[in-house]
Design a protein around this motif. Structure first.
Motif, mmCIF file in Angstrom:
data_model
loop_
_atom_site.group_PDB
_atom_site.id
_atom_site.type_symbol
_atom_site.label_atom_id
_atom_site.label_comp_id
_atom_site.label_asym_id
_atom_site.label_seq_id
_atom_site.Cartn_x
_atom_site.Cartn_y
_atom_site.Cartn_z
ATOM 1 N N LEU A 1 9.205 3.667 -3.313
ATOM 2 C CA LEU A 1 10.197 2.612 -3.528
ATOM 3 C C LEU A 1 10.671 2.038 -2.195
ATOM 4 O O LEU A 1 10.887 0.824 -2.078
ATOM 5 C CB LEU A 1 11.369 3.166 -4.329
ATOM 6 N N ALA A 2 10.822 2.888 -1.183
ATOM 7 C CA ALA A 2 11.242 2.401 0.128
ATOM 8 C C ALA A 2 10.209 1.445 0.724
ATOM 9 O O ALA A 2 10.566 0.453 1.385
ATOM 10 C CB ALA A 2 11.473 3.585 1.075
ATOM 11 N N ILE A 3 8.930 1.725 0.504
ATOM 12 C CA ILE A 3 7.876 0.828 0.997
ATOM 13 C C ILE A 3 7.951 -0.521 0.276
ATOM 14 O O ILE A 3 7.857 -1.582 0.905
ATOM 15 C CB ILE A 3 6.499 1.488 0.830
ATOM 16 N N ALA A 4 8.151 -0.478 -1.038
ATOM 17 C CA ALA A 4 8.282 -1.729 -1.796
ATOM 18 C C ALA A 4 9.503 -2.520 -1.345
ATOM 19 O O ALA A 4 9.452 -3.757 -1.223
ATOM 20 C CB ALA A 4 8.360 -1.422 -3.290
ATOM 21 N N GLU A 5 10.591 -1.817 -1.083
ATOM 22 C CA GLU A 5 11.816 -2.502 -0.657
ATOM 23 C C GLU A 5 11.616 -3.171 0.701
ATOM 24 O O GLU A 5 12.111 -4.281 0.931
ATOM 25 C CB GLU A 5 12.974 -1.511 -0.613
ATOM 26 N N ARG A 6 10.889 -2.519 1.621
ATOM 27 C CA ARG A 6 10.641 -3.142 2.920
ATOM 28 C C ARG A 6 9.771 -4.393 2.774
ATOM 29 O O ARG A 6 9.868 -5.324 3.585
ATOM 30 C CB ARG A 6 9.983 -2.126 3.856
ATOM 31 N N ASP B 1 10.239 11.894 6.351
ATOM 32 C CA ASP B 1 9.108 12.586 5.731
ATOM 33 C C ASP B 1 9.502 13.376 4.493
ATOM 34 O O ASP B 1 8.648 13.643 3.640
ATOM 35 C CB ASP B 1 8.460 13.541 6.738
ATOM 36 N N ASP B 2 10.748 13.807 4.400
ATOM 37 C CA ASP B 2 11.114 14.706 3.306
ATOM 38 C C ASP B 2 11.597 13.975 2.061
ATOM 39 O O ASP B 2 12.129 14.595 1.140
ATOM 40 C CB ASP B 2 12.160 15.721 3.770
ATOM 41 N N LEU B 3 11.407 12.670 1.991
ATOM 42 C CA LEU B 3 11.780 11.941 0.784
ATOM 43 C C LEU B 3 10.900 12.351 -0.394
ATOM 44 O O LEU B 3 9.695 12.571 -0.228
ATOM 45 C CB LEU B 3 11.614 10.437 0.987
ATOM 46 N N PRO B 4 11.454 12.440 -1.614
ATOM 47 C CA PRO B 4 10.589 12.574 -2.787
ATOM 48 C C PRO B 4 9.597 11.413 -2.847
ATOM 49 O O PRO B 4 9.911 10.291 -2.422
ATOM 50 C CB PRO B 4 11.580 12.517 -3.957
ATOM 51 N N GLU B 5 8.410 11.682 -3.351
ATOM 52 C CA GLU B 5 7.359 10.668 -3.361
ATOM 53 C C GLU B 5 7.777 9.378 -4.059
ATOM 54 O O GLU B 5 7.412 8.283 -3.619
ATOM 55 C CB GLU B 5 6.102 11.237 -4.018
ATOM 56 N N ALA B 6 8.536 9.483 -5.143
ATOM 57 C CA ALA B 6 8.967 8.271 -5.848
ATOM 58 C C ALA B 6 9.875 7.428 -4.963
ATOM 59 O O ALA B 6 9.790 6.191 -4.954
ATOM 60 C CB ALA B 6 9.685 8.649 -7.145
ATOM 61 N N VAL C 1 0.847 -1.188 0.000
ATOM 62 C CA VAL C 1 0.000 0.000 0.000
ATOM 63 C C VAL C 1 0.886 1.242 0.000
ATOM 64 O O VAL C 1 1.657 1.467 0.940
ATOM 65 C CB VAL C 1 -0.942 0.006 1.223
ATOM 66 N N LEU C 2 0.755 2.058 -1.048
ATOM 67 C CA LEU C 2 1.561 3.264 -1.199
ATOM 68 C C LEU C 2 0.707 4.477 -0.856
ATOM 69 O O LEU C 2 -0.372 4.660 -1.415
ATOM 70 C CB LEU C 2 2.085 3.368 -2.632
ATOM 71 N N THR C 3 1.200 5.286 0.064
ATOM 72 C CA THR C 3 0.491 6.492 0.480
ATOM 73 C C THR C 3 1.476 7.644 0.598
ATOM 74 O O THR C 3 2.689 7.443 0.728
ATOM 75 C CB THR C 3 -0.177 6.296 1.855
ATOM 76 N N SER C 4 0.949 8.866 0.564
ATOM 77 C CA SER C 4 1.757 10.050 0.829
ATOM 78 C C SER C 4 1.889 10.260 2.331
ATOM 79 O O SER C 4 1.209 9.601 3.132
ATOM 80 C CB SER C 4 1.111 11.274 0.184
#
Length: 354
Positions: A153-158, A144-149, A90-93
């Motif tokens: 990607l960090a969520i997918a990697e986890r 929090d300050d990561l670019p959205e892309a 699940v990808l969210t802002s």
């Protein structure tokens, strides 16, 4: 066979920014289903790695939400259960909670769910990232300050999925031959060759759009500087694009589907656009972007990603960080302080390096 549901329920721009994460999942899964909102369907259809697209107008994400009802929720649960996925990412802002979506996925029988959540997820998530400010909380593992892309990607990697070797992590879309031909025919009909600049005046959120009279000034200034200017817009923006193009620009408003728009943008020298889906589409086809960026959302998260870019607009305006959809300041000063000459200078810089 591993079937993974990647969830991004916002608009086209949000879905485009999820592209690197989706490619990472696709590299490690047998099949990827993109679950998107109706405003993100066009973009999902262009993303490499997507095998199927499912659409859900999610009432806690959609900008014009429908009521939450037991019947409607039950229908969504049944539809998601029928997908028979092995897990969901699940990808969210930063400002969204994934937990209501995770609850629906649990009811649909999804056995493994990964997301980023500030709030305690209980049994709703199997893999949780903790977003926040690492300087204030050492347990944070998603700044929090990561670019959205990069956040996606960090969520997918986890979840256990990484980009394959040789993938640079930039945005990307697949533009088919039919869209390329249609774009070429449209441009040829207006005697436009490959040396042109696109100006896209519209935005899905009014607070993020340059005012029409300023956009028309931009077209006139770019034309006076020797650029051919193509004005693009959605079918509902034809009056706007006609006004902005005037006699100097080439008006393609309402004449390009999303794939054809990508092909038109790909042939341009630069794209002048607000913080809206076509800005990220331009980045996905590798074109420099002059971003008329209203600071209602943070540019470090939402600016065009992975391409040469120049941000125009007052980033310290009173609307900063408000997430306002309609400008809360009379006169829209954050963007209407940008003049045509500013755009000419920015285009010259990204195109010629001057």
């Amino acid at each position: 066979m591993t079937r993974v549901l990647v969830v991004r329920l916002d608009s086209d721009g949000d879905v485009l920014l999820s592209g690197p994460a989706i490619r990472a999942v696709a590299a490690g899964a047998d099949e990827v289903v993109a679950l998107v909102g109706p405003r993100g369907r066009q973009a999902a259809g262009l993303l490499p790695g997507v095998d199927a697209v499912a659409v859900w107008r999610c009432p806690w994400v959609d900008g014009e939400p429908q009521p939450v009802t037991r019947e409607g929720t039950g229908e969504v649960v049944d539809a998601l259960a029928a997908l028979r996925v092995d897990e969901a990412v699940v990808l969210t802002s930063f400002h969204q909670s994934p937990l209501p979506t995770a609850l629906v996925l649990r009811l649909a029988g999804v056995p493994r769910i990964t997301a980023a959540s500030v709030d305690y997820p209980g049994s709703l998530l199997d893999v949780r990232l903790r977003p926040g400010d690492p300087a204030l909380d050492p347990t944070v593992d998603l700044p929090d300050d990561l670019p959205e892309a990069e956040r996606a990607l960090a969520i997918a990697e986890r979840a256990g999925y990484a980009l394959p070797p040789g993938d640079d992590g930039r945005l990307a879309v697949t533009v088919d031959d039919a869209a390329r031909r249609e774009a070429a025919d449209l441009l040829a009909a207006h005697e436009v060759d490959g040396d042109y600049v696109v100006l896209h005046p519209g935005a899905s959120v009014p607070a993020r759009a340059w005012s029409p009279h300023r956009a028309a000034e931009g077209v006139a200034a770019l034309t006076a500087a020797g650029h051919r200017v193509v004005v693009t817009g959605a079918p509902g923006e034809t009056a706007l694009t006609a006004e902005v193009a005037g006699r100097a620009g080439v008006d393609l408003g309402g004449r390009t589907g999303f794939g054809t728009l990508a092909a038109v943008l790909a042939r341009a020298r630069a794209v002048v656009v607000g913080n809206t889906g076509p800005a990220h589409l331009a980045a996905a086809v590798g074109v420099p972007v002059i971003s008329l960026f209203a600071p209602v959302v943070p540019p470090e998260r939402w600016a065009p990603y992975g391409v040469p870019r120049i941000l125009l607009g007052d980033q310290d305006a009173p609307c900063r960080g408000t997430r306002a959809r309609t400008c809360p300041v009379p006169g829209h000063p954050c963007l209407d302080g940008v003049r045509g000459d500013d755009v000419v200078k920015a285009v010259t810089t990204v195109v010629y390096g001057e």
